[in-house]
Design an enzyme around this catalytic site. Structure first.
Site, PDB file in Angstrom:
ATOM      1  N   HIS A   1     -10.091   1.398   2.102  1.00  0.00           N
ATOM      2  CA  HIS A   1      -9.552   2.925   2.672  1.00  0.00           C
ATOM      3  C   HIS A   1     -10.939   3.459   3.032  1.00  0.00           C
ATOM      4  CE1 HIS A   1      -5.509   2.727   2.067  1.00  0.00           C
ATOM      5  NE2 HIS A   1      -5.438   1.946   0.952  1.00  0.00           N
TER       6      HIS A   1
ATOM      7  N   CYS B   1       0.788  -1.201   0.124  1.00  0.00           N
ATOM      8  CA  CYS B   1      -0.203  -0.104  -0.021  1.00  0.00           C
ATOM      9  C   CYS B   1       0.706   1.230   0.002  1.00  0.00           C
ATOM     10  CB  CYS B   1      -0.968   0.059   1.282  1.00  0.00           C
ATOM     11  SG  CYS B   1      -2.068   1.334   1.492  1.00  0.00           S
TER      12      CYS B   1
END
Lengths: 174, 172
Positions: free
Chosen positions: A143, A97
């Site tokens: 997210h 990420c």
């Protein structure tokens, strides 16, 4: 267009639940351009979510179409107010990420999903996705819930027999 | 003493080893880097990257806990190279009846193929009369998974089962 700052874990803003997008106006389109430029300026991310740059709204970009190894995909996608409405199957895959530099880990994701989202014009679209693209979407949608792949890690050392039996048999014939 | 050292401890597995050792290191002001700690058979092994003061002081501080848990310990100066992980692009799993030489045979093929091992773990499962050997390797290799697959098939006995899988890392 501008390259925006990527928030890094453990920034608390990455833990916030994103708000729905209500106005599909020029300001939103400028933000989408900035978000895409930010994605492209980094180390080869196939997706980015608005909260990663501190804009806690339900908007992500996913594009796996330019990967070296091709996978089934729907091209460059801007997904606004996205919602997964069907899941099928599961598989383990390796993820990293932009908000967690220098670490990768195994995560279980659905193999197939049906996704509903609005595009930058506010039109509702529906996609049937599988494999790597479905994984990328699930990673980015986390997210929007204030979650990182770190919240879903599974052991790197526990997937010896996790693959489908028919795949294993095929490989063993090598 | 370099800034970082690698501390290795090995002993019979007992409850409380990790807590006792890390409490001492904490008290001595040692910073931990990457570590690997696991039970191997009836033993517990620990490898810890440490950044702390004098090497002698750390060894002295650990002497009591080492005696209490009957741990053998070793300290080496190292270069840390933190924040510089290499990403594995291939995973090899092997399993079959346990026999001498299996790991050597497999890793010889992989080394000849240019694979750099980043992580290897193996287990002896099954039963005492029919032991099963399981091997999991992750590494970086320029050869394709298919090429490694063919090389392993050519080198290993038919009764050894294995798979070679590409690891594709999603960055999002």
């Amino acid at each position: 267009m501008a390259v925006l700052e990527i928030l890094k874990h453990p920034d608390v803003r990455l833990q916030q639940v994103a708000e729905p997008v209500e106005r599909f106006d020029a300001a939103l389109h400028r933000f989408i351009d900035d978000l895409e430029q930010t994605r492209l300026a980094g180390p080869g991310a196939v997706g980015i979510a608005a909260p990663q740059v501190g804009e806690v709204i339900q908007l992500v970009i996913v594009d796996i179409s330019t990967m070296k190894k091709p996978h089934p995909n729907h091209g460059h996608l801007v997904l606004i107010n996205p919602e997964i409405i069907k899941w099928k199957g599961h598989e383990v895959g390796r993820e990293g990420c932009l908000s967690v530099p220098d670490f990768t880990g195994n995560v279980i994701r659905a193999q197939q999903i049906v996704l509903q989202a609005q595009n930058p014009q506010g039109e509702v679209q529906r996609f049937e996705m599988q494999g790597f693209e479905a994984r990328a979407v699930q990673h980015e949608l986390d997210h929007l819930e204030g979650m990182l792949f770190l919240d879903r890690l599974v052991s790197r050392r526990s997937d010896l027999f996790a693959r489908k039996v028919f795949q294993k048999k095929a490989k063993n014939r090598g | 003493m370099s800034e970082w050292t690698m501390l290795t401890l090995v002993g019979r597995d007992q409850e409380g080893i990790v807590a006792a050792v890390t409490a001492v290191l904490h008290k001595e002001g040692c910073q931990l880097g990457e570590t690997s700690m696991m039970r191997l058979g009836g033993n517990f092994s620990m490898m810890l990257m440490l950044s702390c003061g004098a090497e002698v002081a750390v060894l002295e501080a650990l002497s009591e806990v080492a005696e209490q848990f009957e741990l053998r310990l070793h300290l080496d100066q190292i270069e840390a190279q933190l924040h510089d992980h290499r990403q594995a692009n291939v995973r090899v799993t092997v399993h079959g009846a346990d026999r001498i030489g299996l790991v050597a045979e497999v890793t010889a093929v992989l080394a000849a193929g240019g694979l750099s091992v980043l992580d290897l773990c193996s287990d002896v499962a099954g039963s005492a009369d029919k032991p099963l050997y399981l091997l999991q390797i992750e590494g970086v290799c320029e050869l394709s998974a298919e090429a490694l697959q063919l090389a392993l098939r050519a080198a290993l006995d038919e009764d050894v089962q294995f798979s070679v899988d590409e690891i594709e890392t999603l960055l999002g």
